[in-house]
Design an enzyme around this catalytic site. Structure first.
Site, PDB file in Angstrom:
ATOM      1  N   ASP A   1     -32.838 -25.413 -23.965  1.00  0.00           N
ATOM      2  CA  ASP A   1     -33.147 -26.829 -23.724  1.00  0.00           C
ATOM      3  C   ASP A   1     -32.994 -27.269 -22.275  1.00  0.00           C
ATOM      4  OD1 ASP A   1     -30.422 -26.898 -23.453  1.00  0.00           O
ATOM      5  OD2 ASP A   1     -30.060 -28.339 -25.041  1.00  0.00           O
TER       6      ASP A   1
ATOM      7  N   CYS B   1     -39.837 -40.437 -42.456  1.00  0.00           N
ATOM      8  CA  CYS B   1     -38.794 -41.462 -42.295  1.00  0.00           C
ATOM      9  C   CYS B   1     -39.086 -42.729 -43.094  1.00  0.00           C
ATOM     10  CB  CYS B   1     -38.632 -41.816 -40.822  1.00  0.00           C
ATOM     11  SG  CYS B   1     -37.878 -40.498 -39.838  1.00  0.00           S
TER      12      CYS B   1
ATOM     13  N   CYS C   1     -26.630 -47.217 -34.451  1.00  0.00           N
ATOM     14  CA  CYS C   1     -26.334 -46.895 -33.051  1.00  0.00           C
ATOM     15  C   CYS C   1     -25.427 -47.968 -32.449  1.00  0.00           C
ATOM     16  CB  CYS C   1     -27.632 -46.792 -32.239  1.00  0.00           C
ATOM     17  SG  CYS C   1     -27.343 -46.407 -30.497  1.00  0.00           S
TER      18      CYS C   1
ATOM     19  N   CYS D   1     -22.407 -37.852 -29.020  1.00  0.00           N
ATOM     20  CA  CYS D   1     -22.502 -38.823 -30.118  1.00  0.00           C
ATOM     21  C   CYS D   1     -23.608 -38.350 -31.046  1.00  0.00           C
ATOM     22  CB  CYS D   1     -22.818 -40.217 -29.590  1.00  0.00           C
ATOM     23  SG  CYS D   1     -22.960 -41.472 -30.893  1.00  0.00           S
TER      24      CYS D   1
END
Length: 359
Positions: free
Chosen positions: A140, A194, A204, A247
């Site tokens: 990545d 989704c 969030c 996170c």
């Protein structure tokens, strides 16, 4: 040069078999179009234009290479997208152990080192098997839109939380890719599943998901407590909550990571190398707050958390202790409040003030 001539379907099958042999649980093929553009190239450019990359200026510097792999590899004809799963289960005791407050993807060994070793062997075997004659691999850190290519290759779809999601296996996966000079039969992409769900957007803590599938890095905790090594702005410290490093709240609340009736939330075990125990897994938050260079070097050897650095880890643990008002960390905070590093001292004093407010 390849030792045999394979048909495109045979190239696809051979590539997947070799990918599984070298430890990648999922794989798929996507073709590079005549224009060379990456999937979602226009969306990425619009994301940059909106300033959503924030302080991650390397994104803008590598825009051309990310949006068109032929910028660096004129011979590119396809991309083999790869994925391996990490441990997504809850670990250790929250409020006491550091491991309980580190994002799942950062808890294991440094996957860059693991993947690079596997990819080198896989690329060699792809050439030897006749799948291609040239291959270049990336983890990545390379300038490639890896989630977009993985989506195009049928490994999963990009969800509203911007993570790649597999319909049966969830999103606790790490990605890699190999650029090929051949054109195996491509795989069919998954549909977008989704639906009307918005759990990730609502969960969030900093509202970094400014729209479905759009992440504002300036608001994302990962930008500050991992990429920029704990330099969370003062106005975001409370929102950092119990996230010491990284996170993954937007993944933890995703229904595809916790299918009904499945306590583990997954139907495939994590990659053994990615899930292997490390020395730092026994550290408490209090111990991390006063972590020394020597202990850091001993406990975090081979760990993905070395990216956060010693100071970043300490700042993260201090922030969690303050937000959770952990009295067990008071002695460690008092010690670090007198630290020679002004950043550590200031964050510790802030955390102690949080404890005093609780009293």
């Amino acid at each position: 040069m390849p030792t045999a001539t394979l048909t495109p379907p045979q190239q696809n099958l051979q590539a997947k078999q070799l990918a599984a042999k070298h430890g990648f649980a999922l794989s798929g093929i996507a073709l590079v179009g005549e224009d060379g553009l990456s999937p979602r190239a226009a969306e990425f450019s619009a994301w940059l234009a909106a300033g959503h990359h924030g302080p991650l200026d390397y994104m803008q510097k590598t825009q051309q290479a990310r949006t068109n792999p032929r910028t660096r590899f004129p011979w590119a004809r396809s991309v083999l997208a790869l994925a391996a799963f990490y441990d997504g289960s809850p670990r250790k005791q929250p409020g006491r152990d550091l491991l309980a407050h580190v994002a799942r993807y950062a808890r294991g060994r440094d996957y860059h080192l693991i993947f690079e070793r596997r990819l080198k062997k896989l690329a060699r075997d792809l050439v030897a098997a006749g799948v291609c004659s040239k291959a270049h691999y990336y983890v990545d850190t390379g300038p490639v839109l890896e989630r977009a290519w993985a989506e195009a290759a049928g490994v999963g779809w990009i969800g509203k939380n911007t993570c790649l999601i597999h319909p049966a296996l969830g999103s606790y996966m790490l990605l890699a890719e190999i650029i090929l000079d051949s054109a195996p039969e491509p795989d069919r992409p998954h549909a977008f599943h989704c639906g009307s769900c918005r759990r990730c957007l609502d969960a969030c803590p900093t509202q970094a998901l400014v729209a479905p599938g759009v992440l504002d890095s300036r608001r994302c905790l990962v930008t500050w407590n991992l990429e920029l090594r704990g330099q969370t702005p003062a106005e975001m410290l409370s929102a950092q909550g119990d996230q010491a490093v990284g996170c993954d709240i937007c993944q933890a609340v995703c229904p595809f990571n916790a299918p009904a009736g499945r306590d583990a939330g997954r139907t495939t075990p994590p990659d053994p190398e990615l899930a292997a125990p490390l020395p730092w897994h026994t550290l408490t938050l209090a111990e991390c707050i006063v972590l020394t260079v020597d202990r850091f070097n001993a406990a975090f050897v081979g760990s993905a958390l070395r990216r956060a650095g010693l100071k970043g880890l300490r700042l993260g643990a201090i922030t969690v202790a303050g937000n959770l008002k952990l009295s067990d960390c008071r002695t460690a905070l008092e010690q670090s409040a007198a630290d020679a590093d002004p950043g550590i001292a200031a964050r510790s004093q802030w955390a102690l003030s949080m404890l005093r407010n609780e009293r």
